[in-house]
Scaffold this active site. Sequence first.
Site, PDB file in Angstrom:
ATOM      1  N   GLU A 223       0.849  -1.197   0.000  1.00 32.63           N
ATOM      2  CA  GLU A 223       0.000   0.000   0.000  1.00 32.63           C
ATOM      3  C   GLU A 223       0.886   1.249   0.000  1.00 32.63           C
ATOM      4  OE1 GLU A 223      -3.415   2.059   2.863  1.00 32.63           O
ATOM      5  OE2 GLU A 223      -2.079   0.516   3.675  1.00 32.63           O
ATOM      6  N   HIS A 224       1.762   1.346   0.978  1.00 34.70           N
ATOM      7  CA  HIS A 224       2.732   2.440   1.066  1.00 34.70           C
ATOM      8  C   HIS A 224       4.135   1.882   0.836  1.00 34.70           C
ATOM      9  CE1 HIS A 224      -0.612   3.520   3.883  1.00 34.70           C
ATOM     10  NE2 HIS A 224      -0.491   4.703   3.304  1.00 34.70           N
TER      11      HIS A 224
END
Length: 428
Positions: free
Chosen positions: A321-322
């Site tokens: 996601e990040h």
Amino acid sequence: MQTLIWNTLNSAQKQAALSRPAQAVGEQITQAVNAIKSNVINNGDKALFELAEKFDKTTLESLVISKAQVEQASQRIATELKQAIQTAKGNIERFHQAQKNQTVDLETQAGVRCQVVTRPIQNVGLYIPGGSAPLFSTVLMLAVPAKIAGCKTIVLCSPPPIADEILYTANLCGVETIYAIGGAQAIFAMANGTESVQKVDKIFGPGNAFVTEAKRQVLQQGTAIDMPAGPSEVLVIADEFADPDFVASDLLSQAEHGSDSQVILVTNCETLAKQTALSIEQQLARLPRAETARKALAHSRTFIAEDLQQCVEISNAYAPEHLVVQVENARNLLPFLDNAGSIFLGAYSPESMGDYASGTNHVLPTYGYTRTHSSLGLADFSKRMTVQELTPQGFKDLANTVMLMAEAEQLEAHKQAVAIRLEKLTQE
């Protein structure tokens, strides 16, 4: 965090090491959500008032937040925080304004004009979770692009009592209708409409397992949603030049989200890995949510890679996601990074910046969905339509091509739709 040397793992071990915590919707959650859906669809507002008392321990006079309530909430917020929210809003507006689609309008051949036109989704619903930490930043991430896209109706649901910061931010972003409705019932109310709640075409926003299951169900019944949701996660690529305190802080900023969060460190430097582990322990001692972070760290990992190229390969396989890149000349790795929701380059680009105020959107695909899904953006609040217009000569020039293809696919009516026109043109 478990430390693993990548090159000592076989294929099966690598796959297992990159796995996320299992996400299973229990039968109890499904049954509870089904009961809420039936109640809201059959009883409308009455169900929403009852569910507010049951789940939120709140007796509501109205489902709709009044302008007076919004104004009172705004007056209770510190000036410094208002200024911070306004600064973040400005950056988010600039970044999303720049995403407006360029016009596509061309002749693919003489007399054959093709276009792409964009229209906003007319009615959108925003869901903002409640709880001990009001996610007013998510209001910015959803409402700002909705306004820029030109969505006609923007409604917002959040569990009562709604935090002052959420009310202030929603009003600042131009959200005109705010409902004191939380949980799965908010999703079903927006998807189906009630006496007070307007039916919407698409629903945006995060939530717990009940909200996630409700969004899954309404998607199957024709209401669009933003994206699949899962626990928060971050992967950090770091080399010997990285600051272990910075790396540790980025890992912990995701670990504190929830016990089901996952954080991954990938480095080509064992010394950096050891220093980061020490810093994590030191920083944990100062965190109010240390217990939550420790639970997340229990199923998180550090991978020791051979070199930066292998770090990139591991990251692309995990599809985080990040993705935080703390290496010397971090931008040089960007062309090789294929799968991530949002990328943070360099020592002074912590994930927190994107969460709040850099301008990018913090609503991101998780659980490996970044292989096929993108971060939320302006395009998610609009839809594209294609247009074609042919002149008589353009039609004649392309007619034989289309008739041959239609005949080969045994679609006679398609062929005749062209042949009839062609015959009339030749008679003129």
